[in-house]
Design an enzyme around this catalytic site. Structure first.
Site, mmCIF file in Angstrom:
data_model
loop_
_atom_site.group_PDB
_atom_site.id
_atom_site.type_symbol
_atom_site.label_atom_id
_atom_site.label_comp_id
_atom_site.label_asym_id
_atom_site.label_seq_id
_atom_site.Cartn_x
_atom_site.Cartn_y
_atom_site.Cartn_z
ATOM 1 N N HIS A 12 -48.155 132.030 35.506
ATOM 2 C CA HIS A 12 -47.163 130.933 35.581
ATOM 3 C C HIS A 12 -46.917 130.447 34.155
ATOM 4 C CE1 HIS A 12 -45.536 127.180 37.760
ATOM 5 N NE2 HIS A 12 -45.231 127.044 36.487
ATOM 6 N N HIS A 14 -43.892 129.162 31.153
ATOM 7 C CA HIS A 14 -42.533 128.773 30.739
ATOM 8 C C HIS A 14 -42.322 129.222 29.300
ATOM 9 C CE1 HIS A 14 -41.909 126.134 34.259
ATOM 10 N NE2 HIS A 14 -43.222 125.959 34.164
ATOM 11 N N LYS A 95 -39.126 131.931 42.594
ATOM 12 C CA LYS A 95 -39.776 130.627 42.434
ATOM 13 C C LYS A 95 -38.933 129.535 43.088
ATOM 14 C CE LYS A 95 -42.391 127.326 40.786
ATOM 15 N NZ LYS A 95 -42.515 126.918 39.394
ATOM 16 N N HIS A 134 -43.321 125.346 43.848
ATOM 17 C CA HIS A 134 -43.775 124.092 43.235
ATOM 18 C C HIS A 134 -43.914 123.116 44.399
ATOM 19 C CE1 HIS A 134 -43.772 121.031 39.806
ATOM 20 N NE2 HIS A 134 -43.895 120.323 40.913
ATOM 21 N N HIS A 168 -49.764 126.005 40.494
ATOM 22 C CA HIS A 168 -50.489 124.959 39.775
ATOM 23 C C HIS A 168 -51.064 123.880 40.691
ATOM 24 C CE1 HIS A 168 -46.564 123.224 40.262
ATOM 25 N NE2 HIS A 168 -46.030 123.838 39.240
HETATM 26 C C1 NCD Z 1 -42.593 122.351 33.755
HETATM 27 C C2 NCD Z 1 -41.507 122.522 32.699
HETATM 28 O O1 NCD Z 1 -41.488 121.755 31.727
HETATM 29 O O2 NCD Z 1 -40.690 123.437 32.840
HETATM 30 N N1 NCD Z 1 -43.201 121.048 33.614
HETATM 31 C C3 NCD Z 1 -44.423 120.676 34.048
HETATM 32 O O3 NCD Z 1 -44.742 119.485 33.934
HETATM 33 N N2 NCD Z 1 -45.262 121.536 34.568
HETATM 34 C C4 NCD Z 1 -42.013 122.586 35.104
HETATM 35 C C5 NCD Z 1 -43.048 122.723 36.200
HETATM 36 O O4 NCD Z 1 -43.713 123.744 36.320
HETATM 37 O O5 NCD Z 1 -43.209 121.764 36.949
HETATM 38 ZN ZN ZN Z 2 -44.361 125.374 35.697
#
Ligand code: NCD
Ligand code: ZN
Length: 336
Positions: A12, A14, A95, A134, A168
């Site tokens: 996972h 970003h 997702k 999520h 998560h």
């Molecule tokens: C994530 C993001 O910034 O893209 N932020 C987070 O707080 N985890 C998005 C997500 O996974 O919720």
């Molecule tokens: Zn995330």
């Protein structure tokens, strides 16, 4: 004693786009063999062309590093079977974000009506495309994830052959749900294994620890630690490393997300050691469990960590990492 980690996977992650992608992608690509890349860009990744183009932008950024971006699509209840058949080979998962629940999720799903979701979820189930979720409702912030567990269960029951990954997870309720349904799996982050709400807001407010889902109570953290440290076969590491520029975090409206990717392996090595968990279990948590769950054959990589102090940098290209300026017990020695 040095620890060798084989073929680390981050299920996972970003990576963003543009300059941020250029800053953060090489940091993951250096030490991980692959990562599941989240689709919450602006606009989100919603077509086969989006997936292919984004994957190519990631690959361009990482140069010669051996790293596989496992791509995802942003869930839409309108995805048809023929569309999913066509995109199948380009993606590893889809997702799902509830609308507005986190960063860049405005185009997400606004209800969980089974009949409305059936055509897309049945097609995904038949095509063996995993669904990552999520899992938070729009309720009180500390209860959002626990309130979502009945939705996970409803989905798991109605689509028994659909692989569902609770992303998560942060609560004991989610940990308990894992063993009730064969088709429920979970990712766990580094930060949720280490912090509780007290660390975020119990003293001075610490914006770099603010994320969605928000860190919970000590008993939740204990429940997560228990399954991670024993490498429960249905849990895997997913950093949810979510970089935002320092200005977006240190601001009156702090963006949600903790940036952990470049320090995750070092911190996990220390965490497992301090809790008396074996290197074998860390190996399963960081790679084998994910390989089995997702049926992956990743690029081979070996990361050797030695017990040399590592001072976490203050910033990586304007992004403040988790545990910045603290000293960790393990350093990355070599990557083969
Ligand atoms: C994530 C993001 O910034 O893209 N932020 C987070 O707080 N985890 C998005 C997500 O996974 O919720
Ligand atoms: Zn995330």
């Amino acid at each position: 004693m040095p620890i060798s980690l084989h073929t680390p996977l981050d299920m996972h992650l970003h990576l963003r786009d543009g300059d941020m992608l250029k800053t953060v992608a090489p940091l993951s690509a250096r030490t991980f063999s692959g990562a599941l890349i989240m689709p919450n860009l602006v606009p989100p990744i919603e077509s086969k062309e989006d997936v292919i183009r984004y994957k190519n932008r990631i690959l361009e950024t990482i140069g010669n590093e051996q790293f596989t971006p496992y791509m995802t699509l942003f869930f839409k209840p309108t995805y048809s079977r023929s569309f999913l058949e066509e995109v199948r080979d380009e993606i590893t998962a889809v997702k799902l974000y509830p609308a507005g629940i986190t960063t860049n999720s405005e185009g997400g799903l606004s209800g969980f009506d089974i009949d409305e979701l059936r055509p897309t979820l049945e097609a995904m189930s038949d095509l063996e495309i995993p669904l990552c979720i999520h899992g938070e409702t729009g309720g009180f912030v500390m209860d959002r994830e626990a309130e979502f567990v009945p939705i996970y269960e409803k989905l798991a029951k109605h689509f028994p052959n659909l692989m569902i990954i609770m992303e998560h997870i942060t609560t004991k309720e989610s940990v308990e749900a894992l063993d009730r349904f064969e088709n429920l799996y979970a990712t766990i982050t580094l930060h949720h294994l280490m912090i509780t709400l007290d660390d975020v807001a119990g003293g001075m407010l610490r914006p770099h620890l603010f994320c969605k889902p928000i860190a919970k109570r000590p008993e939740d953290r204990e429940a997560l630690l228990k399954v991670a440290l024993k490498a429960h076969p249905k849990v895997m590491f997913g950093s949810d490393s979510a970089p935002h520029p320092r200005e977006a975090k240190e601001s009156p409206g702090c963006a949600a997300g903790v940036f952990t990717a470049p320090i995750a392996l070092q911190a996990l090595a220390e965490l497992f050691k301090k809790n008396g968990a074996s290197a074998e279990n860390l190996q399963k948590f960081i790679s084998q469990n994910a390989q089995k769950i997702y049926n992956l054959k990743p690029i081979q990589k070996e990361v050797v960590l030695t017990e040399e102090h590592f001072i976490v940098p203050k910033s990586y290209g304007g992004v403040v990492p988790f545990l910045s300026e603290t000293t960790l017990d393990y350093s990355i020695h070599t990557v083969i």
